[in-house]
Design an enzyme around this catalytic site. Structure first.
Site, short mmCIF file in Angstrom:
data_model
loop_
_atom_site.label_atom_id
_atom_site.label_comp_id
_atom_site.label_asym_id
_atom_site.label_seq_id
_atom_site.Cartn_x
_atom_site.Cartn_y
_atom_site.Cartn_z
N CYS A 2 51.26 37.51 59.22
CA CYS A 2 51.74 38.05 60.47
C CYS A 2 52.69 38.13 60.92
O CYS A 2 54.24 38.40 60.29
CB CYS A 2 52.13 35.67 61.52
SG CYS A 2 50.76 34.92 60.93
N ARG A 27 52.37 43.65 56.43
CA ARG A 27 52.75 42.37 56.16
C ARG A 27 51.18 41.50 55.86
O ARG A 27 51.46 39.95 55.34
CB ARG A 27 53.58 41.24 57.40
CG ARG A 27 54.75 42.18 57.26
CD ARG A 27 55.47 41.73 58.67
NE ARG A 27 55.76 40.06 58.66
CZ ARG A 27 56.99 39.48 58.12
NH1 ARG A 27 57.18 40.46 57.49
NH2 ARG A 27 57.01 38.10 58.41
N TRP A 76 47.91 36.13 61.08
CA TRP A 76 46.71 36.07 59.04
C TRP A 76 46.22 34.68 59.28
O TRP A 76 47.30 33.67 59.56
CB TRP A 76 48.35 35.70 58.48
CG TRP A 76 47.23 36.20 57.07
CD1 TRP A 76 46.99 36.84 56.42
CD2 TRP A 76 46.89 35.24 56.05
NE1 TRP A 76 46.08 36.57 55.00
CE2 TRP A 76 46.28 35.24 54.71
CE3 TRP A 76 47.49 33.35 56.72
CZ2 TRP A 76 46.23 34.70 53.96
CZ3 TRP A 76 47.56 32.17 55.41
CH2 TRP A 76 46.73 33.24 54.42
N ASN A 102 54.59 33.49 64.53
CA ASN A 102 54.41 33.00 63.27
C ASN A 102 54.61 31.43 62.28
O ASN A 102 55.80 30.89 62.53
CB ASN A 102 55.59 33.82 62.50
CG ASN A 102 54.99 34.29 60.63
OD1 ASN A 102 54.27 33.74 60.37
ND2 ASN A 102 55.71 35.01 59.90
N GLY A 103 53.88 31.17 61.62
CA GLY A 103 54.06 30.20 61.35
C GLY A 103 53.17 28.89 61.60
O GLY A 103 51.98 29.52 61.69
N GLU A 491 50.23 40.95 34.73
CA GLU A 491 50.33 41.61 36.58
C GLU A 491 49.24 42.52 36.40
O GLU A 491 48.06 42.75 37.50
CB GLU A 491 51.31 42.09 35.98
CG GLU A 491 51.86 43.05 37.01
CD GLU A 491 51.98 42.30 38.84
OE1 GLU A 491 52.44 42.83 39.77
OE2 GLU A 491 52.13 41.03 38.71
N LYS A 495 47.01 42.83 39.76
CA LYS A 495 47.06 44.21 40.53
C LYS A 495 45.00 44.56 40.71
O LYS A 495 45.08 45.40 41.67
CB LYS A 495 47.06 45.59 39.98
CG LYS A 495 49.04 45.18 39.45
CD LYS A 495 49.14 45.61 41.22
CE LYS A 495 50.73 45.02 41.30
NZ LYS A 495 50.86 43.32 42.08
N GLU A 498 43.29 42.38 43.87
CA GLU A 498 44.62 42.12 44.43
C GLU A 498 43.71 43.53 45.47
O GLU A 498 43.48 42.92 47.24
CB GLU A 498 45.63 42.73 44.64
CG GLU A 498 46.73 41.49 44.50
CD GLU A 498 48.16 41.52 43.87
OE1 GLU A 498 48.87 40.86 45.18
OE2 GLU A 498 48.64 42.77 43.94
N HIS A 514 39.91 31.55 21.98
CA HIS A 514 39.69 30.36 21.85
C HIS A 514 38.86 30.33 23.83
O HIS A 514 38.87 29.08 24.45
CB HIS A 514 41.16 29.59 22.71
CG HIS A 514 42.12 29.63 21.01
ND1 HIS A 514 41.34 28.69 19.55
CD2 HIS A 514 42.27 29.97 20.57
CE1 HIS A 514 42.81 28.46 19.25
NE2 HIS A 514 42.99 29.52 19.64
N LYS A 613 52.35 40.20 52.37
CA LYS A 613 52.85 41.06 51.78
C LYS A 613 54.12 39.96 51.57
O LYS A 613 54.35 39.73 50.36
CB LYS A 613 53.94 41.81 52.45
CG LYS A 613 54.50 42.99 51.43
CD LYS A 613 54.08 43.61 50.19
CE LYS A 613 55.52 43.90 49.33
NZ LYS A 613 54.18 44.66 48.67
#
Length: 618
Positions: A2, A27, A76, A102-103, A491, A495, A498, A514, A613
């Site tokens: 948000c 964000r 969001w 926001n929250g 990582e 990426k 995402e 395994h 973000k």
């Protein structure tokens, strides 16, 4: 998550608020909205979708843009699906109060039922509409001003928030409050104008003076009268601390690159230099870090170091585990902050906790910090944003100096976090004597060379793009690495997930047998880190096992490697460096690969779906 923007002053508010929303798009959000007050009437515009969709609505009716007061929001979704009705701003039942938030208000349902019993009705599914009506109920019942009504209402809510509230019966003021979610106030000359935003980027060209509210603080902003800040819970007056912003406009623009992510990938050499500049003096053999130097005994006497983080920062923490244990011989555990705080961990006053976060506002990491502090642990923060919540909550710390990172998929934050962790590891190793003087100096000299090696590595962009074109339609991918490069495999997979929405998993290369080996066939691309240090022969054996099952092998190797080149379908070479520093190089091709696959698939690289973000809610 948000974004909030707001303006009150003498300028036309609309372009300031809308451009501010665009700056906060990084964000993460799924809907947007804006409220304008023209001196007589509130004009509300909101929609599911991007800020550009919001502009289409406002452009149809110029009256929606008029006024010197405005607040805006990118949402969001948490309570209620993304749609026009659930988008912010929200208006109270009387139509007098407008809020952006926001929250999460955790006890909103209980409050909502009570308000319904008192005759209130609700149009949306959000906790925010409940909050604005609670403020109105308190204001009416207590016959008080807006600031006091907001304060009293917030004392009855459980959760996290950053809010801005407007009352059309008091059109010369805004009320702003914070608990858990960041909010900044830009201060104009002679108190003739003020700006409100989730961070300073929306108002950087208008003022360099800003106030960052702390948790449990409320600010009443009045034109020509300044800002009054009070503690929410006890109404005590808070002395305001106006900070001079160091952020510049060119830092938050694309600078000729197609996307912020590509720009930030290419900024990594400079970001790493900025991170070690003034801290590392290779010729003198010195590392100076005040956050470590001032608390050296805490680290030297620690029973263990616990690293807490989320997402990409957690992967950097895993690299840190290898670095600290290998060099300084101090036991390290790496924990997801989101799990750490809920599993009743054993923490003592002899523990050092290192908290890592790009934004410095990650809600789970902040909560884990507070838990660690309550148990007596010493907490050291690593973050990128000066003055952020984590920087204020920790006992000491180090900034990464990566500069603003706008792309949601983190790149330069990862490499600068590893740089800071490398400096910490070397510093502790030097003091403890666990590294020889020659090895210590060699690492300093090699770390100084890393930015130049990344520069040369970035020149293979076209080759990486051609590989991306081959595998862009793969539904699944595996990433394998060993030792220091196992976290880089994680990582790399993150990426790709995402920004390309391709399912990818990272594993230690030895773990392939395994379970994951069952997935390998002629349609499976496997990205393997096979540099010539450490476990090279073991990784080559893993590659042979993949090849015998017809898997497609894309290998990252050290320059001059001939063995893997004969086996792999594609090879990407990186410059020679010490094994402990290879993650700073091996991650670059994975970043470029994910970027190019996303572009080829026509995905929104900088603002991938469902992601934010800065994750400021749990």
């Amino acid at each position: 998550m948000c974004g909030i923007t707001g303006y009150i002053g003498f300028r036309e508010a609309y372009p300031i608020v809308v451009n501010g929303l665009k700056r906060l798009e990084y964000r993460g959000y799924d809907s947007s909205g804006i409220m304008m007050y023209d001196g007589n009437q509130i004009h509300l515009s909101k929609t599911k979708g991007k800020v550009s969709d919001l502009e289409e609505i406002t452009n149809k009716e110029e009256a929606r843009k008029k006024g010197n007061i405005g607040i805006g929001h990118t949402r969001w979704a948490t309570h209620g699906v993304p749609n026009d009705v659930n988008s912010h701003p929200h208006v109270s039942q009387s139509g007098d109060l407008v809020i952006v938030h926001n929250g999460i208000i955790e006890n909103y349902d209980t409050i909502k039922k009570e308000l319904i019993s008192r005759g209130y009705t609700f149009k949306s599914d959000t906790d925010t509409e409940v909050l604005v009506n609670l403020i109105e109920e308190v204001k009416t019942k207590e016959n008080c001003k807006l600031g006091q009504a907001v304060q009293l209402a917030l004392n009855n809510v459980i959760g996290a928030y950053a809010i801005a509230v407007f009352d059309k019966t008091k059109p010369n003021e805004l009320v702003v409050a914070r608990l858990g979610s960041p909010i900044a106030i830009g201060v104009g000359k002679d108190n003739k104008e003020f700006f409100v935003a989730s961070d300073a980027s929306p108002f950087i060209e208008y003022t360099k003076d800003a106030i960052y509210l702390e948790d449990e603080e409320l600010a009443i902003i009045r034109i020509n009268d300044g800002i009054k800040v009070r503690r929410i819970y006890d109404d005590s007056i808070v002395d305001t601390n106006i900070q001079e912003l160091k952020l510049s406009l060119d830092q938050i623009e694309k600078g000729g690159y197609e996307h912020f992510m590509l720009k930030e990938i290419h900024e990594q050499p400079k970001a790493i230099i900025d991170t070690y500049r003034g801290r590392m003096l290779p010729k003198e053999g010195i590392i100076k870090m005040s956050g470590i130097d001032d608390h050296l005994n805490k680290f030297l006497n620690a029973n263990r170091i616990i690293i807490i983080a989320c997402g990409t920062s957690w992967h950097a923490g895993l690299v840190g585990e290898y670095l600290i244990e290998d060099m300084a011989r101090i036991p390290v555990e790496v924990e997801y902050a989101s799990e750490f705080r809920y599993r009743n961990p054993i923490i003592t006053s002899n523990d050092v906790v290192i908290a890592i976060s790009q934004s410095g506002e990650t809600a789970d990491t902040l909560a884990a910090i507070k838990l660690a502090k309550s148990k007596g642990a010493f907490v050291f923060g690593i973050c990128n944003v000066v003055g952020s919540s984590i920087a204020r909550e920790t006992h000491a710390g180090a900034y990464t100096h990566a500069g603003p990172e706008i792309g949601v998929a983190s790149t330069k934050a990862f490499t600068t976090q590893i740089t800071v962790l490398s400096l910490i590891s070397l510093k502790l190793a030097k003091v403890k004597g666990t590294l020889s003087n020659s090895a210590y100096r060699m690492y300093l000299q090699e770390l100084q060379l890393i930015p130049g090696k990344i520069e040369s590595l970035l020149k293979i962009d076209d080759k990486v793009k051609s590989i991306a074109d081959v595998y862009k339609d793969a539904p699944n991918c595996l990433y394998l690495g060993r030792g220091f490069n196992f976290p880089v495999a994680l990582e790399g997979a993150l990426k790709l997930k995402e920004i390309s929405y391709i399912h990818a998993e990272g594993y230690p290369a030895a773990e392939m047998k395994h379970g994951p080996i069952a997935l390998i066939d002629e349609n499976m691309p496997i990205f393997v880190i096979a540099t010539n240090k450490g476990h090279y022969e073991k990784v080559v054996s893993n590659i042979q096992e993949i090849k015998s099952r017809s898997g497609k092998i894309i290998a990252i190797v050290t320059e001059g490697d001939e063995t893997v080149k004969e086996i792999a379908d594609h090879v990407i070479e990186i410059p020679e460096t010490e094994e402990a520093l290879t993650p700073l190089l091996t991650t670059i091709p994975f970043q470029l690969l994910s970027y190019h696959i996303a572009v080829l698939l026509n995905k929104n690289v900088d603002q991938p779906r469902n992601l934010a973000k800065s994750v400021t809610v749990e």
